[in-house]
Design a protein around this motif. Structure first.
Motif, PDB file in Angstrom:
ATOM      1  N   MET A 179     -26.129 -12.094  -7.363  1.00 44.74           N
ATOM      2  CA  MET A 179     -24.842 -12.475  -7.959  1.00 44.74           C
ATOM      3  C   MET A 179     -24.274 -11.334  -8.796  1.00 44.74           C
ATOM      4  O   MET A 179     -23.052 -11.124  -8.816  1.00 44.74           O
ATOM      5  N   VAL A 180     -25.147 -10.588  -9.475  1.00 46.27           N
ATOM      6  CA  VAL A 180     -24.677  -9.429 -10.235  1.00 46.27           C
ATOM      7  C   VAL A 180     -24.134  -8.371  -9.278  1.00 46.27           C
ATOM      8  O   VAL A 180     -23.108  -7.729  -9.549  1.00 46.27           O
ATOM      9  N   ASP A 181     -24.811  -8.166  -8.145  1.00 46.66           N
ATOM     10  CA  ASP A 181     -24.309  -7.233  -7.136  1.00 46.66           C
ATOM     11  C   ASP A 181     -22.932  -7.653  -6.639  1.00 46.66           C
ATOM     12  O   ASP A 181     -22.036  -6.820  -6.463  1.00 46.66           O
ATOM     13  N   TRP A 182     -22.772  -8.941  -6.413  1.00 40.67           N
ATOM     14  CA  TRP A 182     -21.468  -9.452  -5.952  1.00 40.67           C
ATOM     15  C   TRP A 182     -20.385  -9.231  -7.004  1.00 40.67           C
ATOM     16  O   TRP A 182     -19.221  -9.025  -6.643  1.00 40.67           O
ATOM     17  N   SER A 183     -20.766  -9.272  -8.268  1.00 37.68           N
ATOM     18  CA  SER A 183     -19.767  -9.010  -9.308  1.00 37.68           C
ATOM     19  C   SER A 183     -19.243  -7.583  -9.201  1.00 37.68           C
ATOM     20  O   SER A 183     -18.052  -7.328  -9.423  1.00 37.68           O
ATOM     21  N   GLY A 184     -20.129  -6.637  -8.855  1.00 38.84           N
ATOM     22  CA  GLY A 184     -19.684  -5.260  -8.637  1.00 38.84           C
ATOM     23  C   GLY A 184     -18.747  -5.155  -7.454  1.00 38.84           C
ATOM     24  O   GLY A 184     -17.754  -4.412  -7.490  1.00 38.84           O
ATOM     25  N   VAL A 185     -19.039  -5.905  -6.386  1.00 37.45           N
ATOM     26  CA  VAL A 185     -18.160  -5.924  -5.211  1.00 37.45           C
ATOM     27  C   VAL A 185     -16.809  -6.536  -5.564  1.00 37.45           C
ATOM     28  O   VAL A 185     -15.758  -6.061  -5.101  1.00 37.45           O
ATOM     29  N   LEU A 186     -16.832  -7.575  -6.382  1.00 37.63           N
ATOM     30  CA  LEU A 186     -15.573  -8.232  -6.768  1.00 37.63           C
ATOM     31  C   LEU A 186     -14.687  -7.285  -7.565  1.00 37.63           C
ATOM     32  O   LEU A 186     -13.467  -7.203  -7.314  1.00 37.63           O
ATOM     33  N   VAL A 187     -15.269  -6.567  -8.516  1.00 43.39           N
ATOM     34  CA  VAL A 187     -14.488  -5.610  -9.312  1.00 43.39           C
ATOM     35  C   VAL A 187     -13.893  -4.542  -8.408  1.00 43.39           C
ATOM     36  O   VAL A 187     -12.715  -4.177  -8.532  1.00 43.39           O
ATOM     37  N   ALA A 188     -14.712  -4.034  -7.465  1.00 43.35           N
ATOM     38  CA  ALA A 188     -14.220  -3.007  -6.550  1.00 43.35           C
ATOM     39  C   ALA A 188     -13.110  -3.548  -5.658  1.00 43.35           C
ATOM     40  O   ALA A 188     -12.136  -2.836  -5.368  1.00 43.35           O
ATOM     41  N   SER A 189     -13.226  -4.792  -5.233  1.00 46.33           N
ATOM     42  CA  SER A 189     -12.206  -5.386  -4.363  1.00 46.33           C
ATOM     43  C   SER A 189     -10.863  -5.478  -5.072  1.00 46.33           C
ATOM     44  O   SER A 189      -9.808  -5.240  -4.477  1.00 46.33           O
ATOM     45  N   VAL A 190     -10.900  -5.834  -6.370  1.00 48.01           N
ATOM     46  CA  VAL A 190      -9.657  -5.915  -7.134  1.00 48.01           C
ATOM     47  C   VAL A 190      -9.021  -4.531  -7.246  1.00 48.01           C
ATOM     48  O   VAL A 190      -7.786  -4.378  -7.092  1.00 48.01           O
ATOM     49  N   LEU A 191      -9.834  -3.514  -7.503  1.00 46.30           N
ATOM     50  CA  LEU A 191      -9.312  -2.152  -7.599  1.00 46.30           C
ATOM     51  C   LEU A 191      -8.764  -1.674  -6.253  1.00 46.30           C
ATOM     52  O   LEU A 191      -7.724  -1.015  -6.186  1.00 46.30           O
ATOM     53  N   LEU A 192      -9.475  -2.009  -5.187  1.00 44.48           N
ATOM     54  CA  LEU A 192      -9.040  -1.577  -3.851  1.00 44.48           C
ATOM     55  C   LEU A 192      -7.743  -2.264  -3.430  1.00 44.48           C
ATOM     56  O   LEU A 192      -6.952  -1.692  -2.676  1.00 44.48           O
ATOM     57  N   LEU A 193      -7.535  -3.474  -3.908  1.00 51.99           N
ATOM     58  CA  LEU A 193      -6.311  -4.185  -3.545  1.00 51.99           C
ATOM     59  C   LEU A 193      -5.086  -3.402  -3.989  1.00 51.99           C
ATOM     60  O   LEU A 193      -4.087  -3.314  -3.260  1.00 51.99           O
ATOM     61  N   GLY A 194      -5.165  -2.804  -5.175  1.00 49.85           N
ATOM     62  CA  GLY A 194      -4.057  -1.983  -5.641  1.00 49.85           C
ATOM     63  C   GLY A 194      -3.916  -0.712  -4.829  1.00 49.85           C
ATOM     64  O   GLY A 194      -2.794  -0.248  -4.566  1.00 49.85           O
ATOM     65  N   VAL A 195      -5.054  -0.147  -4.398  1.00 50.36           N
ATOM     66  CA  VAL A 195      -5.002   1.072  -3.576  1.00 50.36           C
ATOM     67  C   VAL A 195      -4.372   0.773  -2.230  1.00 50.36           C
ATOM     68  O   VAL A 195      -3.537   1.527  -1.717  1.00 50.36           O
ATOM     69  N   TRP A 196      -4.803  -0.341  -1.613  1.00 48.38           N
ATOM     70  CA  TRP A 196      -4.280  -0.678  -0.285  1.00 48.38           C
ATOM     71  C   TRP A 196      -2.772  -0.940  -0.318  1.00 48.38           C
ATOM     72  O   TRP A 196      -2.071  -0.710   0.675  1.00 48.38           O
ATOM     73  N   ARG A 197      -2.281  -1.423  -1.432  1.00 48.12           N
ATOM     74  CA  ARG A 197      -0.858  -1.747  -1.527  1.00 48.12           C
ATOM     75  C   ARG A 197      -0.016  -0.544  -1.934  1.00 48.12           C
ATOM     76  O   ARG A 197       1.216  -0.628  -1.920  1.00 48.12           O
ATOM     77  N   SER A 198      -0.657   0.530  -2.311  1.00 45.88           N
ATOM     78  CA  SER A 198       0.070   1.721  -2.738  1.00 45.88           C
ATOM     79  C   SER A 198       0.318   2.628  -1.527  1.00 45.88           C
ATOM     80  O   SER A 198      -0.609   3.182  -0.944  1.00 45.88           O
ATOM     81  N   GLN A 199       1.544   2.766  -1.148  1.00 46.64           N
ATOM     82  CA  GLN A 199       1.873   3.619  -0.003  1.00 46.64           C
ATOM     83  C   GLN A 199       1.584   5.094  -0.313  1.00 46.64           C
ATOM     84  O   GLN A 199       1.131   5.830   0.559  1.00 46.64           O
ATOM     85  N   ARG A 200       1.797   5.499  -1.543  1.00 48.88           N
ATOM     86  CA  ARG A 200       1.565   6.900  -1.906  1.00 48.88           C
ATOM     87  C   ARG A 200       0.070   7.260  -1.747  1.00 48.88           C
ATOM     88  O   ARG A 200      -0.259   8.284  -1.189  1.00 48.88           O
ATOM     89  N   ILE A 201      -0.806   6.387  -2.236  1.00 52.57           N
ATOM     90  CA  ILE A 201      -2.241   6.642  -2.108  1.00 52.57           C
ATOM     91  C   ILE A 201      -2.642   6.579  -0.646  1.00 52.57           C
ATOM     92  O   ILE A 201      -3.493   7.362  -0.176  1.00 52.57           O
ATOM     93  N   GLY A 202      -2.030   5.663   0.104  1.00 51.74           N
ATOM     94  CA  GLY A 202      -2.346   5.570   1.525  1.00 51.74           C
ATOM     95  C   GLY A 202      -2.013   6.864   2.255  1.00 51.74           C
ATOM     96  O   GLY A 202      -2.779   7.337   3.099  1.00 51.74           O
ATOM     97  N   LEU A 203      -0.854   7.462   1.968  1.00 50.83           N
ATOM     98  CA  LEU A 203      -0.494   8.721   2.612  1.00 50.83           C
ATOM     99  C   LEU A 203      -1.434   9.840   2.202  1.00 50.83           C
ATOM    100  O   LEU A 203      -1.800  10.699   3.019  1.00 50.83           O
ATOM    101  N   LEU A 204      -1.875   9.816   0.942  1.00 51.10           N
ATOM    102  CA  LEU A 204      -2.801  10.849   0.460  1.00 51.10           C
ATOM    103  C   LEU A 204      -4.137  10.762   1.183  1.00 51.10           C
ATOM    104  O   LEU A 204      -4.731  11.773   1.575  1.00 51.10           O
ATOM    105  N   LEU A 205      -4.627   9.530   1.408  1.00 50.30           N
ATOM    106  CA  LEU A 205      -5.908   9.335   2.095  1.00 50.30           C
ATOM    107  C   LEU A 205      -5.801   9.773   3.555  1.00 50.30           C
ATOM    108  O   LEU A 205      -6.751  10.322   4.126  1.00 50.30           O
ATOM    109  N   LYS A 206      -4.648   9.532   4.169  1.00 46.18           N
ATOM    110  CA  LYS A 206      -4.480   9.947   5.564  1.00 46.18           C
ATOM    111  C   LYS A 206      -4.527  11.445   5.717  1.00 46.18           C
ATOM    112  O   LYS A 206      -5.003  11.995   6.713  1.00 46.18           O
ATOM    113  N   GLN A 207      -4.044  12.145   4.692  1.00 49.04           N
ATOM    114  CA  GLN A 207      -4.037  13.600   4.767  1.00 49.04           C
ATOM    115  C   GLN A 207      -5.445  14.178   4.587  1.00 49.04           C
ATOM    116  O   GLN A 207      -5.757  15.252   5.038  1.00 49.04           O
TER     117      GLN A 207
END
Length: 368
Positions: free
Chosen positions: A340-368
């Motif tokens: 359950m503690v491991d899952w808490s780390g995954v949950l925190v990362a998922s929340v952070l990634l949600l903002g990354v996935w929605r950011s078009q600027r970061i998406g273009l940077l990752l593609k490059q």
């Protein structure tokens, strides 16, 4: 951000194989649990030995009283006013040569309030009590069908006698024990064969599940995720001796040595080591590993999540699998709380990634 899934034969192969690997990992986890259930991991080296016997073997702190009536032993820590020292009763437990583990069993006449007592079984090594590995019987204050609790404590090369200590945290508590005993164990040869085969096979399956990330860009995210994954596997599959070494490295180590009392060790007899039993043992302290794993799961999920959106699901599936694999490491075992503690780390990362996935600027940077 789009998925890195160019239609090359290499990528096409692993895009189909990856889900199947996780299915195989699920079957593998069931097999490990079944084997752990059907095949005893230990076998006794000698019969149970009652620790309540030999009343003269006990070293008691001020205010502690013990007595034996019939089949029960009674322990009481009398209150000595505010700020009084911890009440405890300690004794040595002889361990025969060749014992790889020591099992402790304690049965209470009735359930007690949480945090009323602590139970420890440490080991002497080099004229010191080693507190860098598991030495506390957890769950002693939790309810069970018969109010009995037991735990298997690993032994390491160079260990001398074991040191048992009962701490009475609640002043004035009269504790009735119906059983307090220990017995030496060795690893079952059949279980050793099973774990020797299943452990490397599980590691290979995990590597196969995450192998597709090696072909993904940006490579920095790949290295970040794979590095965190390697640390996770190391932490889950490290032996007790290695884990104790890492704990000592991270914290500076915890032990109780004769030199701290100003006494010199003349020989290895129990009388010479008795001063080690005249202080209260420290409580817990291994949560550092649990929290560190949560951080590692968060890092791995972020690294892999920058490459494809299925990463959080994969990391969530990995948590119980790595816990189950700890059945296969001598002296280790799985824990639902740890998962359950491991899952808490995954949950925190998922929340952070949600903002990354929605950011078009970061998406273009990752593609490059």
């Amino acid at each position: 951000m789009t998925e890195h899934s160019e239609p090359t034969p290499w990528r096409a192969l692993f895009s189909v194989a990856a889900p199947k690997v996780w299915l195989v990992l699920g079957v593998y986890a069931v097999i490990v649990v079944s084997c752990a259930w059907l095949i005893p991991s230990h076998k006794p080296l000698a019969d149970w030995s009652a620790l309540e016997d030999e009343r003269g073997a006990w070293i008691l702190s001020p205010g502690v009283y013990g007595s034996r009536v019939g089949q029960s032993s009674y322990w009481q820590g009398q209150s000595q006013g505010p700020g009084s020292a911890m009440h405890f009763a300690s004794r040595w437990v002889d361990v025969p040569t060749g014992a790889e583990f020591l099992e402790l069993r304690i049965c209470l006449a009735e359930a007690i309030a949480p945090t009323s007592i602590n139970v420890f079984l440490a080991s002497e090594q080099a004229a010191a009590l080693d507190f860098n590995r598991q030495y506390q019987l957890y769950g002693i204050n939790s309810s069970s069908v018969d109010n009995c609790h037991q735990e298997v404590f690993p032994r390491l090369a160079g260990d001398g006698p074991a040191a048992f200590q009962l701490q009475i945290v609640q002043p004035g508590l009269t504790l009735e024990l119906t059983e307090l005993e220990s017995r030496p164990l060795i690893e079952n040869s059949q279980w050793r064969l099973v774990r020797t085969v299943l452990l490397p096979f599980g590691v290979l399956l995990i590597l196969a599940a995450f192998f597709p990330y090696l072909k993904m860009k940006p490579y920095l995210a790949t290295l970040f995720g794979l590095g965190a994954l390697a640390a996770i596997l190391f932490g889950c599959l490290a032996t007790v001796e290695v884990k104790a070494w890492v704990y000592a490295l991270l914290t500076g180590g915890r032990n109780l040595a004769l030199g701290e009392s100003g006494l010199e060790l003349v020989n290895t007899s129990q009388n010479a080591l008795d001063p080690l039993l005249r202080e209260a043992f420290p409580v817990g302290g291994f949560s550092i590993f649990t929290y560190l794993h949560a951080v590692l799961y968060c890092f791995a999920c972020i690294g892999f999540g920058l490459l494809r959106k299925s990463a959080p699901l994969e990391m969530a599936l990995l948590a119980p699998i790595t816990e189950i694999m700890q059945y296969l490491v001598p002296g280790r075992g799985p824990g639902l709380t740890d998962a359950m503690v491991d899952w808490s780390g995954v949950l925190v990362a998922s929340v952070l990634l949600l903002g990354v996935w929605r950011s078009q600027r970061i998406g273009l940077l990752l593609k490059q």
